[in-house]
Design a protein around this motif. Structure first.
Motif, PDB file in Angstrom:
ATOM      1  N   PRO A  54       0.783  -1.234   0.000  1.00 22.13           N
ATOM      2  CA  PRO A  54       0.000   0.000   0.000  1.00 22.13           C
ATOM      3  C   PRO A  54       0.818   1.289   0.000  1.00 22.13           C
ATOM      4  CG  PRO A  54      -0.586  -1.434   1.845  1.00 22.13           C
ATOM      5  CD  PRO A  54       0.440  -2.153   1.070  1.00 22.13           C
ATOM      6  N   VAL A  55       1.923   1.299   0.727  1.00 20.64           N
ATOM      7  CA  VAL A  55       2.682   2.551   0.814  1.00 20.64           C
ATOM      8  C   VAL A  55       3.316   2.885  -0.532  1.00 20.64           C
ATOM      9  CG1 VAL A  55       4.647   3.688   1.875  1.00 20.64           C
ATOM     10  CG2 VAL A  55       3.103   2.312   3.271  1.00 20.64           C
ATOM     11  N   LEU A  56       3.949   1.869  -1.143  1.00 20.91           N
ATOM     12  CA  LEU A  56       4.591   2.046  -2.441  1.00 20.91           C
ATOM     13  C   LEU A  56       3.552   2.445  -3.475  1.00 20.91           C
ATOM     14  CD1 LEU A  56       7.378   1.704  -3.591  1.00 20.91           C
ATOM     15  CD2 LEU A  56       6.736  -0.587  -4.329  1.00 20.91           C
ATOM     16  N   MET A  57       2.404   1.776  -3.398  1.00 25.07           N
ATOM     17  CA  MET A  57       1.314   2.052  -4.318  1.00 25.07           C
ATOM     18  C   MET A  57       0.887   3.512  -4.199  1.00 25.07           C
ATOM     19  SD  MET A  57      -1.337   0.256  -5.944  1.00 25.07           S
ATOM     20  CE  MET A  57      -2.585  -0.698  -5.182  1.00 25.07           C
ATOM     21  N   HIS A  58       0.743   3.966  -2.961  1.00 26.28           N
ATOM     22  CA  HIS A  58       0.345   5.349  -2.715  1.00 26.28           C
ATOM     23  C   HIS A  58       1.333   6.300  -3.386  1.00 26.28           C
ATOM     24  CE1 HIS A  58      -0.722   8.965  -0.416  1.00 26.28           C
ATOM     25  NE2 HIS A  58       0.567   9.102  -0.145  1.00 26.28           N
ATOM     26  N   GLN A  59       2.630   6.024  -3.231  1.00 28.74           N
ATOM     27  CA  GLN A  59       3.642   6.919  -3.784  1.00 28.74           C
ATOM     28  C   GLN A  59       3.589   6.934  -5.309  1.00 28.74           C
ATOM     29  OE1 GLN A  59       7.442   6.125  -1.977  1.00 28.74           O
ATOM     30  NE2 GLN A  59       6.663   6.501   0.080  1.00 28.74           N
ATOM     31  N   GLN A  60       3.458   5.745  -5.907  1.00 29.66           N
ATOM     32  CA  GLN A  60       3.436   5.690  -7.368  1.00 29.66           C
ATOM     33  C   GLN A  60       2.188   6.348  -7.938  1.00 29.66           C
ATOM     34  OE1 GLN A  60       4.218   1.712  -8.634  1.00 29.66           O
ATOM     35  NE2 GLN A  60       6.382   1.898  -8.102  1.00 29.66           N
TER      36      GLN A  60
ATOM     37  N   LEU B 139       9.904  15.314 -11.137  1.00 25.65           N
ATOM     38  CA  LEU B 139       9.000  15.624 -10.033  1.00 25.65           C
ATOM     39  C   LEU B 139       9.620  15.277  -8.687  1.00 25.65           C
ATOM     40  CD1 LEU B 139       5.595  14.267 -11.398  1.00 25.65           C
ATOM     41  CD2 LEU B 139       6.322  16.649 -11.187  1.00 25.65           C
ATOM     42  N   ASN B 140       9.386  16.145  -7.714  1.00 24.32           N
ATOM     43  CA  ASN B 140       9.768  15.846  -6.337  1.00 24.32           C
ATOM     44  C   ASN B 140       8.495  15.660  -5.526  1.00 24.32           C
ATOM     45  OD1 ASN B 140      12.477  15.973  -6.749  1.00 24.32           O
ATOM     46  ND2 ASN B 140      12.680  18.111  -6.098  1.00 24.32           N
ATOM     47  N   ALA B 141       8.603  14.936  -4.423  1.00 24.18           N
ATOM     48  CA  ALA B 141       7.419  14.739  -3.589  1.00 24.18           C
ATOM     49  C   ALA B 141       7.820  14.559  -2.137  1.00 24.18           C
ATOM     50  CB  ALA B 141       6.643  13.510  -4.062  1.00 24.18           C
ATOM     51  N   PHE B 142       6.911  14.976  -1.237  1.00 21.24           N
ATOM     52  CA  PHE B 142       7.054  14.601   0.166  1.00 21.24           C
ATOM     53  C   PHE B 142       5.837  13.786   0.563  1.00 21.24           C
ATOM     54  CE2 PHE B 142      10.431  17.695   0.502  1.00 21.24           C
ATOM     55  CZ  PHE B 142      11.276  17.037   1.381  1.00 21.24           C
ATOM     56  N   PHE B 143       6.101  12.685   1.268  1.00 18.28           N
ATOM     57  CA  PHE B 143       5.042  11.790   1.709  1.00 18.28           C
ATOM     58  C   PHE B 143       4.970  11.804   3.224  1.00 18.28           C
ATOM     59  CE2 PHE B 143       7.067  10.111  -2.111  1.00 18.28           C
ATOM     60  CZ  PHE B 143       5.988  10.049  -2.970  1.00 18.28           C
ATOM     61  N   TRP B 144       3.776  11.729   3.753  1.00 17.09           N
ATOM     62  CA  TRP B 144       3.605  11.536   5.196  1.00 17.09           C
ATOM     63  C   TRP B 144       2.246  10.900   5.428  1.00 17.09           C
ATOM     64  CZ3 TRP B 144       2.617  16.083   2.753  1.00 17.09           C
ATOM     65  CH2 TRP B 144       1.462  16.801   3.086  1.00 17.09           C
ATOM     66  N   SER B 145       1.977  10.475   6.636  1.00 17.19           N
ATOM     67  CA  SER B 145       0.675   9.863   6.879  1.00 17.19           C
ATOM     68  C   SER B 145       0.198  10.108   8.302  1.00 17.19           C
ATOM     69  CB  SER B 145       0.734   8.362   6.600  1.00 17.19           C
ATOM     70  OG  SER B 145       1.645   7.750   7.474  1.00 17.19           O
ATOM     71  N   SER B 146      -1.120  10.112   8.449  1.00 17.19           N
ATOM     72  CA  SER B 146      -1.733  10.188   9.775  1.00 17.19           C
ATOM     73  C   SER B 146      -2.337   8.814  10.041  1.00 17.19           C
ATOM     74  CB  SER B 146      -2.818  11.260   9.784  1.00 17.19           C
ATOM     75  OG  SER B 146      -3.891  10.843   8.976  1.00 17.19           O
ATOM     76  N   ASP B 147      -3.120   8.676  11.109  1.00 14.19           N
ATOM     77  CA  ASP B 147      -3.752   7.383  11.372  1.00 14.19           C
ATOM     78  C   ASP B 147      -4.693   6.982  10.243  1.00 14.19           C
ATOM     79  OD1 ASP B 147      -2.616   6.833  13.832  1.00 14.19           O
ATOM     80  OD2 ASP B 147      -3.952   8.248  14.828  1.00 14.19           O
ATOM     81  N   ALA B 148      -5.405   7.972   9.693  1.00 15.00           N
ATOM     82  CA  ALA B 148      -6.460   7.645   8.744  1.00 15.00           C
ATOM     83  C   ALA B 148      -6.057   7.811   7.282  1.00 15.00           C
ATOM     84  CB  ALA B 148      -7.686   8.503   9.032  1.00 15.00           C
ATOM     85  N   LEU B 149      -5.181   8.779   7.003  1.00 11.37           N
ATOM     86  CA  LEU B 149      -4.886   9.079   5.597  1.00 11.37           C
ATOM     87  C   LEU B 149      -3.387   9.126   5.321  1.00 11.37           C
ATOM     88  CD1 LEU B 149      -7.453  12.000   4.992  1.00 11.37           C
ATOM     89  CD2 LEU B 149      -7.667   9.643   4.230  1.00 11.37           C
ATOM     90  N   GLN B 150      -3.061   8.840   4.045  1.00 14.93           N
ATOM     91  CA  GLN B 150      -1.686   9.013   3.583  1.00 14.93           C
ATOM     92  C   GLN B 150      -1.689  10.207   2.623  1.00 14.93           C
ATOM     93  OE1 GLN B 150       0.331   5.099   2.717  1.00 14.93           O
ATOM     94  NE2 GLN B 150      -1.655   4.713   1.801  1.00 14.93           N
ATOM     95  N   PHE B 151      -0.659  11.016   2.689  1.00 17.73           N
ATOM     96  CA  PHE B 151      -0.604  12.218   1.874  1.00 17.73           C
ATOM     97  C   PHE B 151       0.640  12.229   0.997  1.00 17.73           C
ATOM     98  CE2 PHE B 151      -2.599  13.107   5.948  1.00 17.73           C
ATOM     99  CZ  PHE B 151      -3.796  13.701   5.581  1.00 17.73           C
TER     100      PHE B 151
END
Lengths: 245, 165
Positions: A102-108, A209-221
């Protein structure tokens, strides 16, 4: 009290001084109020730090930490097995192409969605910013977590609008921002998987493209755009703070 | 598996240390897990006449250094937290002590936690960090001084707020 005294008071606190030095500090503490106060402060700090960190001991160990790892063996006797495992791995990669963690998927997906929609001249968004209230309510409802569109005006970015997307079989969302020179920034949101711990900012890069990723309990950003790392980090930080409210 | 059982006994203290170093719970547990696995696989390198705890913490220290090298972004992030009122995401401890601990240099944080919380001797800390005993003594003294200065500053700030109210 000089620097040398401070050094020795610190070591005295840990019982690490040799007997002659130890005696000297002992008598210094008796006759020098400033030294005595310094010692008390260090001693208080030491106790407070220990007390604070000891709270971690009260937490139960996570399951994953308790399991013994697989045993490592020498390579030679198992070479045939390694070869067949390699074949299985290739097959696994092929399958994994569709089933990503899921995390990798979110980033891609965040990069993918930016590439596809940021370049849309006429239809970059599904619902535009004039209906921001409706947009945010709708997307919050679909993602099962209410949030606000971060205000990034102080960085020169205006909200264009947003759209609902799909990530695997779950809903995801994208908010699109634009700067006066027409360059676009996107904030991609997807649902956190169960048991996923909130995380600090992680940097990612794909082509230009550059990106920053972070997440809370409910959502990934994910905040994505063709911007310098430092600017993007400032904006990610600002978004993070606004999204936590 | 007797080796694994011996490692498991030290896991709570390793978690405590890792949490003090990186503050992010998930990241801290990842560090501990990697350390435990590495210790298990490298068990033949452990000299049984020596103490287990410093050896495990040395492994954890090495992995932490690797992590710092790979994540210069995250470290610079901690610096950028300087001007933010509350640098801690929800669920983190937000006392002055935590903030001060986050602000001092990683090298100070390590030696402080090893001495004050884990209560290793200077000699053991020297083994864990790979530095002479004298360096441990002076670095620790500077770390405590840095903490003291920050805590003093925070106390002044909160006193000022109190007088305003």
């Amino acid at each position: 009290m000089n620097e040398q005294d401070k050094l020795h008071i610190s070591a005295y606190l840990d019982g690490e001084l040799e007997s002659r030095e130890n005696t000297r500090i002992k008598s210094l503490l008796l006759k020098d109020a400033e030294a005595e106060q310094y010692y008390q402060q260090l001693s208080h700090q030491k106790r407070a730090l220990k007390q604070m960190m000891n709270r971690v001991l009260e937490e139960p160990l996570p399951e994953s930490l308790n399991l013994p790892p697989a045993r490592q063996t020498s390579w030679k006797p198992i070479l045939p097995m390694v070869v067949s495992l390699a074949a299985m791995l290739l097959f696994g990669i092929f399958i994994g192409w569709q089933v990503k963690p899921p995390v990798l998927m979110h980033q891609q997906q965040a990069f993918g969605a930016h590439l596809v929609y940021a370049s849309e001249v006429r239809h970059p968004v599904e619902v535009d910013a004039s209906q921001e209230g409706h947009l945010v309510t709708w997307l919050s409802k679909r993602l099962g977590q209410s949030f606000q569109a971060p205000d990034l005006a102080r960085f020169g970015f205006e909200l264009l609008g947003g759209r609902l997307l799909a990530q695997s079989s779950e809903p995801a969302a994208q908010l699109m921002y634009e700067r006066s020179d027409g360059v676009r920034l996107s904030l991609y949101l997807s649902i956190s998987t169960d048991g996923q711990a909130p995380s600090a900012f992680h940097f990612g890069q794909k082509d230009l493209l550059n990106a920053f990723f972070w997440s809370s309990d409910a959502l990934q950003f994910a905040l994505v755009g063709p911007f310098e790392q430092s600017l993007l980090l400032d904006m990610a930080h600002a978004s993070y703070q606004q999204l936590m409210i | 598996m007797a080796n694994w059982d011996a490692i498991v006994c030290e896991l709570p203290a390793m978690r405590r240390y890792a949490r003090g170093l990186v503050h992010d719970k998930g990241l801290a547990d990842d560090l501990v897990q990697s350390s435990a696995e590495r210790a298990f696989h490298k068990w033949h390198l452990f000299q049984s006449q020596k103490k287990l705890r410093p050896w495990l913490f040395r492994i954890l220290h090495n992995l932490y250094i690797d992590y710092l090298r790979q994540n210069s972004v995250l470290e610079s992030l901690h610096e950028s937290f300087d001007h933010v009122a509350d640098p801690c995401p929800p669920g983190w401890m937000t006392s002055d002590l935590t903030v001060a601990l986050m602000k001092i240099k990683p090298a100070y944080r390590e030696v402080l936690l090893l001495a004050d919380v884990e209560e290793f001797s200077y000699q053991e800390i020297g083994i864990i960090l790979g530095v002479p005993k004298g360096t441990v003594m002076s670095r620790l003294s500077r770390a405590r001084e840095a903490m003291r200065e920050l805590l003093k500053e925070y106390r002044h700030q909160s006193d000022r707020v109190r007088t305003l109210l």
